[in-house]
Write an enzyme that holds these catalytic residues in place. Structure first.
Site, PDB file in Angstrom:
ATOM      1  N   ASP A 159      41.500  27.413 -45.309  1.00 12.54           N
ATOM      2  CA  ASP A 159      42.398  26.774 -46.271  1.00 12.54           C
ATOM      3  C   ASP A 159      42.002  25.336 -46.574  1.00 12.54           C
ATOM      4  OD1 ASP A 159      43.024  25.799 -43.745  1.00 12.54           O
ATOM      5  OD2 ASP A 159      44.976  26.766 -43.645  1.00 12.54           O
ATOM      6  N   ASN A 179      55.733  27.851 -36.530  1.00 14.79           N
ATOM      7  CA  ASN A 179      56.550  28.852 -37.225  1.00 14.79           C
ATOM      8  C   ASN A 179      55.824  30.191 -37.393  1.00 14.79           C
ATOM      9  OD1 ASN A 179      54.651  28.295 -39.169  1.00 14.79           O
ATOM     10  ND2 ASN A 179      56.068  27.493 -40.705  1.00 14.79           N
ATOM     11  N   HIS A 234      52.767  30.606 -38.672  1.00 16.57           N
ATOM     12  CA  HIS A 234      51.817  30.728 -39.787  1.00 16.57           C
ATOM     13  C   HIS A 234      50.373  30.822 -39.273  1.00 16.57           C
ATOM     14  CE1 HIS A 234      51.284  26.076 -40.528  1.00 16.57           C
ATOM     15  NE2 HIS A 234      50.402  26.511 -39.655  1.00 16.57           N
ATOM     16  N   GLU A 282      52.811  30.871 -44.756  1.00 17.88           N
ATOM     17  CA  GLU A 282      54.089  30.490 -44.164  1.00 17.88           C
ATOM     18  C   GLU A 282      55.010  31.705 -44.076  1.00 17.88           C
ATOM     19  OE1 GLU A 282      54.029  27.714 -42.865  1.00 17.88           O
ATOM     20  OE2 GLU A 282      53.891  26.004 -44.212  1.00 17.88           O
TER      21      GLU A 282
HETATM   22  P1  PGA Z   1      47.492  22.805 -34.672  1.00 11.07           P
HETATM   23  O1  PGA Z   1      47.847  23.582 -35.998  1.00 11.07           O
HETATM   24  O2  PGA Z   1      46.254  23.421 -34.131  1.00 11.07           O
HETATM   25  O3  PGA Z   1      47.268  21.378 -35.107  1.00 11.07           O
HETATM   26  O4  PGA Z   1      48.669  22.965 -33.751  1.00 11.07           O
HETATM   27  C1  PGA Z   1      47.760  24.959 -36.005  1.00 11.07           C
HETATM   28  C2  PGA Z   1      48.156  25.496 -37.346  1.00 11.07           C
HETATM   29  O5  PGA Z   1      49.040  24.914 -37.997  1.00 11.07           O
HETATM   30  O6  PGA Z   1      47.584  26.517 -37.757  1.00 11.07           O
END
Ligand code: PGA
Length: 247
Positions: A67, A136, A138, A143
């Protein structure tokens, strides 16, 4: 799904890097799906160490990232292209022309999504995909939603993701509210998937990913339907599984 519990972040990162190193060794011209965020940084560090020790050759490896923020490109140090250059590509012998990140500056994001899908197809698909996971649930920037998004598309980030990402920006106002992300369908087509997670804030979502119902409200739960997923977690991220499943 295979769940590997590691004692800490370092062991988690070494384990994940070991699987990617094996993939590159077995298929030197493989296509890797890569992820940004804090969690994979240790995995990339370990891959750089293996390269510096002469144990890995990235010269024929191709990469596609999950992304990118809408409105940012590689000239912005908050962009995911910049992150990948800084945390991996600048330190190994990969050809930058073989590294791909969705174009967050594309004038037509729907066309960019279609082009990105065509690119992945033209490379022969993703051999091994690395994933982090949001609090959450994702994966990529898919999302919680009413349905599973299939292909690369523009997403509206949720408040919880914008808040979580704010730590990387000078102010809340600067955090992009939209992104372009591979869909759950894109991710599910990868031949092998490695998901890394550490820390207690991920414990509940890891439990839901592995044992909860398959629902687009927990996008990562779709991974239960994939034939080759390895989830590598530290003890803290494993805690809810340990508590609820008694193991
Ligand atoms: P993080 O993010 O590794 O910074 O916890 C993970 C994500 O949002 O996919």
């Amino acid at each position: 799904m295979k769940v590997i519990k590691c004692k800490d972040y370092t062991e988690m990162s070494k384990k994940a890097a070991g699987l990617f190193a094996a993939q590159i060794t077995m298929k030197p011209d493989c296509v890797l799906g890569l992820a940004t965020g804090s969690t994979p940084i240790g995995t990339y560090k370990r891959l750089i160490e293996l390269y510096q020790a002469g144990d890995l050759d990235f010269s024929r490896v191709k990469t596609v990232n999950l992304d990118e923020y809408v409105g940012l490109d590689g000239s912005s140090d908050q962009s995911y292209r910049y992150f990948m250059n800084e945390n991996l590509f600048n330190h190994v012998n990969i050809n930058k022309n073989d590294t791909h990140v969705p174009n967050g500056k594309a004038a037509d994001l729907a066309a960019e999504g279609e082009n990105y899908e065509a690119l992945i197809r033209s490379l022969g698909g993703i051999d091994m995909q690395l994933l982090g996971i949001g609090n959450n649930g994702h994966i990529g920037f898919n999302e919680p939603n009413e349905f599973f998004d299939k292909t690369t598309h523009e997403v509206q980030l949720t408040e919880s993701t914008i808040t979580a990402n704010a730590r990387f920006f000078a102010s809340m106002d600067e955090v992009p509210k939209t992104a372009i992300s591979m869909g759950i369908g894109t991710i599910m087509q990868a031949k092998k998937i490695i998901l890394v997670a550490n820390g207690s804030s991920k414990a509940e979502t890891i439990y839901n990913t592995v044992y909860g119902p398959i629902t687009p409200q927990v996008p990562a739960s779709a991974l239960q339907l994939h034939p080759d997923v390895t989830i590598i977690v530290d003890e803290e991220a494993y805690a809810a599984i340990a508590e609820k499943c008694g193991k």
